[in-house]
Design a protein around this motif. Structure first.
Motif, PDB file in Angstrom:
ATOM      1  N   ILE A  39      25.517  13.769   5.777  1.00 39.12           N
ATOM      2  CA  ILE A  39      26.108  12.749   6.648  1.00 39.12           C
ATOM      3  C   ILE A  39      25.782  11.361   6.094  1.00 39.12           C
ATOM      4  O   ILE A  39      26.631  10.476   6.053  1.00 39.12           O
ATOM      5  CB  ILE A  39      25.582  12.902   8.094  1.00 39.12           C
ATOM      6  CG1 ILE A  39      26.131  14.188   8.708  1.00 39.12           C
ATOM      7  CG2 ILE A  39      25.987  11.695   8.939  1.00 39.12           C
ATOM      8  CD1 ILE A  39      25.554  14.506  10.071  1.00 39.12           C
ATOM      9  N   THR A  96      28.537   8.696   4.987  1.00 41.14           N
ATOM     10  CA  THR A  96      28.632   7.400   5.666  1.00 41.14           C
ATOM     11  C   THR A  96      28.529   6.261   4.664  1.00 41.14           C
ATOM     12  O   THR A  96      29.307   5.305   4.697  1.00 41.14           O
ATOM     13  CB  THR A  96      27.496   7.253   6.706  1.00 41.14           C
ATOM     14  OG1 THR A  96      27.415   8.459   7.455  1.00 41.14           O
ATOM     15  CG2 THR A  96      27.760   6.094   7.638  1.00 41.14           C
ATOM     16  N   VAL A 144      30.926  16.496   2.568  1.00 41.52           N
ATOM     17  CA  VAL A 144      31.262  17.252   3.781  1.00 41.52           C
ATOM     18  C   VAL A 144      31.600  18.696   3.401  1.00 41.52           C
ATOM     19  O   VAL A 144      31.202  19.651   4.080  1.00 41.52           O
ATOM     20  CB  VAL A 144      32.449  16.597   4.520  1.00 41.52           C
ATOM     21  CG1 VAL A 144      32.945  17.499   5.639  1.00 41.52           C
ATOM     22  CG2 VAL A 144      32.027  15.256   5.084  1.00 41.52           C
TER      23      VAL A 144
END
Length: 645
Positions: A285, A289, A166
């Motif tokens: 992402i 995840t 991130v």
């Protein structure tokens, strides 16, 4: 080792996000988050500046990205070994604060470079930021196993990995936006970098002390001989070393995709810079995840059964990306460059994005358990040095991936073909690693059995000792009892099993992989009988877990059979070797009458799904008994008692 943390978490199942509210994790998390964001904001802003804004004769735009990448990786090769030694020797929080002070100094220099628009000064800063990351790397991963328990290690690593990606994402986006601001772009980047460095240093102030693990260490400053010594040290523990190679391979795999995004977006998908950013966003992402899913999918232990799952997914979607890209390229016949909206309007592009997302999600599943395994299984005194060895390997693999991708492009491969080749190479590498370390594959089978075929509920797994030898005694209900025990234990188990089970196709192969010990009744085959006890004694002597089914066979009527005396023989032999073995009673419940048990006339697997597929199966584990208390009858009562829980 971790007893003094026990009062921090009353909940047996802490959620990984709950760590963010705790002082032993949160300040550390934000420190490393700010550091990663700063690295990327600085590098990306500088790349954009040299590529689009400044024309420097000695640094052509095409080379700029490569040069910046190489300068950043160079310190990893030069200084990792030294960084690992320093981290093992000193108190870790001191090092973190020193590194963060260094970062502030580097960013002051960089601020000057941005304001004066001086590429030479900024290139020096890239090298220094690489040095900052090299020093921080070993601390980052060696701090975690000191602050977290074994059950939180997967979740903690997942959080850090997610945080890193991130931060990379936000850093790149912010760097690209800020540097493009008309008039104040350079000054705003300089300010943002400084603020991030200060924020990281502020967070570091709150990190609790993490005592030195090897204070008596003498530091050798020669990077080359030390690097070699580090790699040899890591090679000493094969499970750890192969996990290091596995992680380096993940970086090789990821670097191929990350480095090709800009040209993939432009030449294959006919998109502009925004589309290139979108690919990066989707990739980040996915990894984030996948990293967070690890904790949900593993029973709060370090579950390496996820590694083969991740490897399979990485290959499948990398190969599918080739086909998706080919069909997308066919549809994009017209020559104009697509913006974000136009790009997303095409159905074919969604498949490309889905492939990228899933590919990176599986890469997250693949890498987090390996990081946790390395932290768990390497000696605490050498932990930072082993992680430094990993950073060296990662750097080498990333350089190799850049060279290889360049060579393939030069040889006339399309970008989509490179993705295809990477996916195929991944399948080969994965297969090779799993043949070398069967533990991964076995845990994968055990994981599938205990998650997908049965609903498996383990109670009392705190009673399995985290280190040292132990004898696990369990009732024998079905052919796959061993697999279920494997799924419940965080450590590898050696099973003593009836020699006839080895003749069952597939299962026999799996148990051979698991190095199970065949045993035959003394009357039938005295040689096998003796060999089994000798091997069992050796397993306990080496400090591993040994599991036996004292009933001596699979139950024919679902009742607990009388326990045989072989159990006592093993204990006596261990005591003769001077090993005091705790005996842990275990009971598998509700498995009788399911797929692999003998309830039907004619034996197992006659009507496999008589009770449906999602059978609830339980494993109850009782507190360990001392070796000198154990008698077959008493142990049988303990197991019988657990059966009725």
């Amino acid at each position: 080792m971790h007893e003094h943390h026990a009062h921090h978490h009353p909940h047996p199942h802490p959620n990984q996000f709950a760590l963010l509210t705790q002082r032993r994790f949160a300040p550390f998390f934000w420190t490393q988050f700010a550091g990663a964001a700063n690295d990327n904001l600085f590098k990306f802003a500088f790349t954009v500046m040299v590529t689009y804004q400044l024309q420097v004769s000695w640094l052509p735009p095409a080379l700029a990205g490569l040069v910046i990448g190489a300068l950043f990786i160079l310190p990893f090769l030069l200084f990792s070994a030294t960084a690992g030694q320093v981290t093992d020797k000193l108190e870790k929080t001191r090092i973190i604060r020193f590194v963060k002070n260094l970062e502030i100094a580097i960013m002051l220099l960089a601020a000057l470079g941005f304001v004066q628009a001086s590429p030479a000064l900024l290139l020096a800063c890239v090298f220094l930021m690489g040095l900052h990351s090299t020093l921080f790397g070993p601390v980052k991963f060696a701090y975690l196993p000191q602050a977290l328990t074994e059950r939180e290690l997967t979740g903690g690593n997942g959080m850090v990995e997610m945080g890193t990606f991130v931060a990379i994402l936000l850093g790149n986006v912010a760097g690209g936006l800020l540097v493009a601001l008309p008039g104040v772009g350079h000054a705003s980047v300089a300010l943002a970098c400084l603020l991030l460095a200060l924020a990281g240093r502020a967070a570091a102030q709150a990190i609790p002390a993490a005592p030195a693990t090897d204070p008596g260490l003498t530091i050798h400053w020669n990077p080359i001989s030390e690097t070699w010594r580090n790699l040899k040290l890591a090679h000493g523990n094969l499970v750890v070393f192969r996990s290091l190679l596995g992680i380096s391979w993940m970086w090789f795999f990821g670097a191929v995709f990350l480095s090709q995004f800009p040209s993939f977006a432009k030449e294959v998908l006919h998109g502009n810079e925004q589309v290139a950013s979108l690919l990066l966003v989707v990739f980040s992402i996915g990894i984030g995840t996948g990293s967070l899913l690890c904790e949900v999918l593993s029973r709060r232990h370090v579950e390496i059964g996820l590694v083969p799952l991740g490897a399979i997914g990485m290959s499948v979607f990398a190969i599918d990306l080739y086909f998706a890209a080919s069909s997308a390229a066919l549809q994009a016949g017209s020559g104009q460059v697509l913006g974000l909206a136009a790009f997303l309007a095409e159905r074919a592009h969604w498949r490309v994005l889905a492939d990228l997302l899933l590919l990176s999600l599986f890469a997250g599943l693949y890498s987090v358990p390996m990081y946790a395994l390395i932290q768990l299984r390497s000696q605490p005194t050498h932990r930072a040095r082993i992680i430094a060895a990993n950073n060296i390997l990662n750097a080498l693999f990333m350089i190799a991936s850049a060279l290889l991708a360049g060579a393939l492009l030069g040889a006339g491969c399309s970008i989509a073909q490179i993705f295809l080749l990477t996916g195929m190479a991944n399948a080969v590498v994965a297969f090779y690693i799993f043949m070398l370390v069967p533990e991964y594959l076995l845990r994968f089978v055990a994981w599938v059995l205990s998650r997908c075929i049965y609903r498996f509920k383990v109670r009392g797994d705190v009673h399995i000792p985290v280190a040292g030898p132990a004898l696990l005694a369990c009732n024998h209900v079905s052919f796959i009892d061993a697999m279920l025990l494997m799924a419940a234990s965080p450590r590898p188990i050696y099973f003593v099993m009836d020699h006839r089970i080895f003749r069952v196709p597939l299962l026999g192969w799996l148990f051979r992989l698991a190095k199970a010990i065949p045993i035959a009744p003394q009357q039938e085959d005295p040689a096998v009988y003796e060999a089994a006890f000798a091997r069992a004694a050796q397993v306990l002597k080496e400090g591993d877990l040994l599991a036996i089914f004292p009933e001596g066979g699979i139950t024919r009527d679902g009742q607990l059979q009388p326990f045989k005396g072989g159990l006592m023989k093993i204990i006596e032999r261990a005591q003769a070797d001077g090993v005091a073995v705790p005996v842990v009673p275990m009971a598998l419940t509700q498995l009788w009458g399911s797929f692999f048990s003998r309830i039907e006339q004619g034996g197992a697997m006659v009507r496999p799904f008589r009770r449906g597929i999602w059978n609830r199966v339980g494993l109850n584990i009782g507190p360990a008994m001392d070796a000198d208390q154990v008698q077959p009858q008493l142990l049988r009562e303990r197991v019988a008692d657990l059966l009725t829980r």
